[in-house]
Design a protein around this motif. Sequence first.
Motif, mmCIF file in Angstrom:
data_model
loop_
_atom_site.group_PDB
_atom_site.id
_atom_site.type_symbol
_atom_site.label_atom_id
_atom_site.label_comp_id
_atom_site.label_asym_id
_atom_site.label_seq_id
_atom_site.Cartn_x
_atom_site.Cartn_y
_atom_site.Cartn_z
ATOM 1 N N ARG A 2 0.830 -1.208 0.000
ATOM 2 C CA ARG A 2 0.000 0.000 0.000
ATOM 3 C C ARG A 2 0.866 1.260 0.000
ATOM 4 N N VAL A 3 1.976 1.233 0.712
ATOM 5 C CA VAL A 3 2.895 2.369 0.656
ATOM 6 C C VAL A 3 3.411 2.541 -0.765
ATOM 7 N N GLY A 4 3.708 1.433 -1.425
ATOM 8 C CA GLY A 4 4.125 1.499 -2.822
ATOM 9 C C GLY A 4 3.066 2.133 -3.704
ATOM 10 N N ASP A 5 1.791 1.798 -3.465
ATOM 11 C CA ASP A 5 0.700 2.410 -4.232
ATOM 12 C C ASP A 5 0.688 3.929 -4.052
ATOM 13 N N VAL A 6 0.876 4.379 -2.829
ATOM 14 C CA VAL A 6 0.864 5.819 -2.555
ATOM 15 C C VAL A 6 2.034 6.509 -3.250
ATOM 16 N N LEU A 7 3.213 5.930 -3.141
ATOM 17 C CA LEU A 7 4.385 6.556 -3.744
ATOM 18 C C LEU A 7 4.299 6.560 -5.267
ATOM 19 N N ARG A 8 3.757 5.503 -5.836
ATOM 20 C CA ARG A 8 3.594 5.477 -7.297
ATOM 21 C C ARG A 8 2.553 6.496 -7.744
ATOM 22 N N ALA A 9 1.495 6.673 -6.969
ATOM 23 C CA ALA A 9 0.484 7.676 -7.308
ATOM 24 C C ALA A 9 1.079 9.074 -7.249
ATOM 25 N N LEU A 10 1.935 9.306 -6.292
ATOM 26 C CA LEU A 10 2.602 10.602 -6.177
ATOM 27 C C LEU A 10 3.502 10.834 -7.382
ATOM 28 N N GLU A 11 4.189 9.773 -7.788
ATOM 29 C CA GLU A 11 5.059 9.862 -8.964
ATOM 30 C C GLU A 11 4.247 10.083 -10.235
ATOM 31 N N SER A 12 3.152 9.358 -10.383
ATOM 32 C CA SER A 12 2.320 9.479 -11.588
ATOM 33 C C SER A 12 1.720 10.865 -11.731
ATOM 34 N N ALA A 13 1.455 11.508 -10.605
ATOM 35 C CA ALA A 13 0.899 12.859 -10.629
ATOM 36 C C ALA A 13 1.966 13.918 -10.868
ATOM 37 N N GLY A 14 3.221 13.478 -11.005
ATOM 38 C CA GLY A 14 4.311 14.424 -11.245
ATOM 39 C C GLY A 14 4.697 15.234 -10.025
ATOM 40 N N LEU A 15 4.444 14.694 -8.834
ATOM 41 C CA LEU A 15 4.646 15.460 -7.606
ATOM 42 C C LEU A 15 5.789 14.936 -6.740
ATOM 43 N N ARG A 16 6.358 13.801 -7.082
ATOM 44 C CA ARG A 16 7.309 13.163 -6.171
ATOM 45 C C ARG A 16 8.531 14.026 -5.885
ATOM 46 N N GLU A 17 9.062 14.696 -6.914
ATOM 47 C CA GLU A 17 10.294 15.455 -6.741
ATOM 48 C C GLU A 17 10.103 16.724 -5.923
ATOM 49 N N GLU A 18 8.873 17.148 -5.749
ATOM 50 C CA GLU A 18 8.608 18.381 -4.996
ATOM 51 C C GLU A 18 7.834 18.098 -3.715
ATOM 52 N N THR A 19 7.992 16.884 -3.197
ATOM 53 C CA THR A 19 7.237 16.478 -2.010
ATOM 54 C C THR A 19 8.159 15.870 -0.962
ATOM 55 N N ILE A 20 8.000 16.317 0.258
ATOM 56 C CA ILE A 20 8.664 15.695 1.394
ATOM 57 C C ILE A 20 7.794 14.525 1.843
ATOM 58 N N VAL A 21 8.384 13.338 1.916
ATOM 59 C CA VAL A 21 7.665 12.139 2.346
ATOM 60 C C VAL A 21 8.264 11.665 3.666
ATOM 61 N N ILE A 22 7.404 11.482 4.646
ATOM 62 C CA ILE A 22 7.822 10.979 5.952
ATOM 63 C C ILE A 22 7.021 9.719 6.260
ATOM 64 N N LEU A 23 7.698 8.676 6.663
ATOM 65 C CA LEU A 23 7.018 7.460 7.126
ATOM 66 C C LEU A 23 7.382 7.271 8.593
ATOM 67 N N ALA A 24 6.358 7.130 9.430
ATOM 68 C CA ALA A 24 6.598 6.987 10.865
ATOM 69 C C ALA A 24 5.690 5.925 11.460
#
Length: 444
Positions: free
Chosen positions: A208-230
């Motif tokens: 599920r974390v992979g799904d979220v990260l891929r969705a962020l990438e597909s939306a073109g937002l990954r490079e401009e997003t801080i991602v924190i997993l806790a």
Amino acid sequence: MSVNSQDTRRENRPNVVLLTAHDLGQHLGCYGIETVKTPNIDALASEGLRFENAYSTSPVCSPARGSLLTGRYPQSNGLMGLTHAPWWWEIDDSEAMLPEILAEHGYETHLSGLQHVASDPERMGFQHTHSRELDAEETTAAASELFRNATDDQPFYAQVGFFEVHRDFDQGTHSENGVYVPPYLEETDEIRDDFAAFQASVNYFDDRVGDVLRALESAGLREETIVILAADHGIPHPGAKWTCRRPGIEIALLMDGPGPVFSGRNRVDEVISSVDVLPTLLDVLDVPISGRIEGHSFRQFLAGETESPPREAAFAQFTEHMKRDNESRCIITRENHLIRYFDQGRTVKYPVGTDPQAFADHVERMSTEREPRPFAQLYDVREDPYELENLGASSKHKQLVTDLSQRLLRWMVSVDDPLLEGRVRHPYYEQAVDDLLTSSTDPE
């Protein structure tokens, strides 16, 4: 990265995605557990920062999450125990939480899934709540839709909360690469079967974390997003969750994003507390940090601007829940861990063979020895990370116990710990007394 909080231009203000996990501890491939399959989380760890010695402020869910979102300890923010019945703890009305702070500085705030801090997400500062269900795939779908609909003129804060890997485990079992049982537990059939189910749940969470990260990438937002997993606290097993032992308060903490803070190193060995996440993030975003915040910003240290970390020790509290362990407070450094107990109990001799599911269901308790549990237990974190040998009674370590006890007491005073004034008055107790007095009053 230094971002002007008054500048509303999208390109200068990174998005923030906070992924939270239930009962995960550090049971991941990137933390050395080779019997789980967590390629998505492991990739996130390899791309950004992995904190090896990250600790929660509490070994139970609500107070741990409350500290993460306020940058303040449970004794200070009022959320010392679970929010749901029959515990009924509540965070103080005066507490500002991360979504609220970011909303005040121009962020659009979103919640997808679990938060377990307040009954009303709006109280926390969420402007949009997409899903309050505990279904991981619904949570993931809601987050993915959020990313697709993100606009270019306003950054967002998205908190994506998963119920996984809380019991009951419902993803089958996984033992393809074996089953890892921590040394503080005996390798009985029941415990191995339980960990096989736990591993499958961890694998599912990683998907599920992979799904979220891929969705962020597909939306073109990954490079401009801080991602924190806790994670909120340690794994849901005897000797871990519900105790201030190291396995109960160790957490997975990963961060990745644009800028020098996230690119200067990969592994961070220094001690960090969950109360430090909020001030570190605010510092990166150039959002003012309130003087009420008790955590420390790691921004300068992570960016290589200073050689010394802002803290050397972390602190935690356990306000007794469900009689699984005794009321306690602790201090932990890279070398040592001191736990002090404030409620009567007997010594637990590890490893234990208690059935984890029966323990969680209140059917079975950990076996104890006849002698009383000592007021203080001391462990060598480096030589004995699973805390099998208490060194607290040794004359060789008497001065160390004294030094750590002094530091622990100073912390308890600084957070105005109610335990210093007597037994903590739980909400259940308050309501029970009120009900007694009301019921004992003759009707007019």
